[in-house]
Design an enzyme around this catalytic site. Structure first.
Site, PDB file in Angstrom:
ATOM      1  N   CYS A   1     -14.671  24.800  20.124  1.00 57.53           N
ATOM      2  CA  CYS A   1     -15.782  25.438  19.548  1.00 57.53           C
ATOM      3  C   CYS A   1     -15.380  26.384  18.309  1.00 57.53           C
ATOM      4  O   CYS A   1     -14.172  27.059  18.376  1.00 57.53           O
ATOM      5  CB  CYS A   1     -16.676  26.068  20.600  1.00 57.53           C
ATOM      6  SG  CYS A   1     -17.442  24.926  21.843  1.00 57.53           S
TER       7      CYS A   1
ATOM      8  N   CYS B   1     -19.783  22.674  18.063  1.00 59.73           N
ATOM      9  CA  CYS B   1     -20.137  23.626  19.347  1.00 59.73           C
ATOM     10  C   CYS B   1     -19.725  25.325  18.836  1.00 59.73           C
ATOM     11  O   CYS B   1     -18.690  25.348  17.804  1.00 59.73           O
ATOM     12  CB  CYS B   1     -19.891  23.285  20.492  1.00 59.73           C
ATOM     13  SG  CYS B   1     -17.964  23.175  20.727  1.00 59.73           S
TER      14      CYS B   1
END
Ligand code: N1C
Length: 304
Positions: free
Chosen positions: A112, A193
């Site tokens: 992420c 993400c």
């Protein structure tokens, strides 16, 4: 100048070097050819990149051996899936579905907070990604890495690639090159993400365009449940034109879209790192000369 990549990249025309005495006769001949053949036929001159198999398989081995040595992909198999998708089809008839097996053979994910998306800022994006090491672009994935800057299309009659001519992207909706980038861009955006960065070009109109890969595929692929912040950076050529910004032009539409889908977002004009990178590339720009002192001061703190 640094940002002047607002066109879909094309294969460069071959450079012809010849003595000046021959130049005028040759130029006349070339002009006549252009007139006789017409622009559409000239466009069709770019066929599949020569040696594509060696390039793609070579890049694949390079990637799994040196760039990302942890990966265990079968490069020969990857090539076969690619060839099966493209080579027996007519040149305007390859859908994203045709690449299903290819993408299935090379699953990848990223941590992420690392994804870097962009539109019309290709050159600058490369420098930015190189400086900020932990940002990944689609071209850092195996598929992006293998097919970057290549052209390909098939021949229907006898299986194989057409090395003589391929259509322009605009000529068909199921263009083999477009379909591959489209699927790659979608997969890439869907796995985003945390924080996502988007680099847009404020020196052109429609910096955020619904026709671009970012605007037509990646934006819709981002999942508000997985993405915390979309951090937009609008960058202009240091000497202008200054056409769009966080509060002006199409970027306002982008922000509106993000808002309505529940994303948190930030938008920055004139990001310092991006300005410094442009000066590193073009130190003679008058902006860089004028601000040399303050930029070098900022540089120290930006890269610390
Ligand atoms: O159409 P764009 O920009 O908005 O596409 C850029 C967008 C990025 O966020 C990437 O993740 O879509 C992805 N992407 C690539 O990474 C990429 N590398 C090379 C899309 N296209 C990519 N290319 C080629 O650049 C591709 O051949 C296509 O023609 C251009 C799109 O660039 P753009 O119009 O500046």
């Amino acid at each position: 100048m640094f940002l002047r990549d607002n066109e879909t990249p094309r294969v460069p025309l071959p450079t012809i070097i010849m003595p000046a005495s021959k130049l005028s006769a040759a130029s006349v001949t070339i002009c006549l050819l252009v007139l006789l053949l017409g622009p559409s036929q000239l466009r069709a001159r770019h066929g599949t990149t020569p040696n594509i198999k060696h390039i793609v398989v070579g890049r694949c081995y390079n990637y799994i051996t040196l760039v990302n040595p942890g990966l265990r992909f079968d490069c020969e198999k990857v090539w076969r899936h690619f060839e099966e998708a493209v080579s027996c089809q007519s040149s305007c008839n390859v859908t994203t579905r045709d690449y299903h097996q290819l993408f299935g053979a090379v699953p990848q994910s990223w941590p992420c907070d690392t994804l870097l998306l962009w539109s019309k800022t290709r050159m600058l994006m490369h420098s930015y990604a190189a400086v900020l090491r932990h940002h990944w672009t689609l071209e850092d994935t195996l598929v992006g890495y293998m097919f970057n800057n290549l052209i390909w299309c098939g021949r229907e009659e006898d299986s194989g690639f057409d090395f003589h001519s391929c259509p322009e992207w605009s000529a068909c909706s199921d263009h083999p090159v477009y379909s591959l980038w489209r699927q790659a861009s979608q997969n890439f955006a869907e796995m985003a993400c945390g924080n996502v960065t988007v680099l847009l070009n404020g020196s052109i109109e429609n910096a955020f365009s619904r026709k671009s890969m970012f605007g037509s595929v990646e934006l819709d692929g981002l999942n508000p449940q997985m993405v915390d912040h979309v951090n937009i950076k609008v960058v202009t050529d240091l000497e202008g034109p200054f056409i769009e910004s966080c509060s002006q032009g199409s970027i306002v539409d982008l922000i509106q879209n993000l808002r309505s889908r529940g994303f948190r977002w930030t938008c920055t004009d004139n990001d310092q790192t991006l300005m410094i990178l442009q000066c590193v590339q073009n130190p003679e720009l008058s902006y860089c000369q004028t601000h040399a002192h303050s930029l070098s001061h900022r540089k120290m703190s930006t890269f610390e």
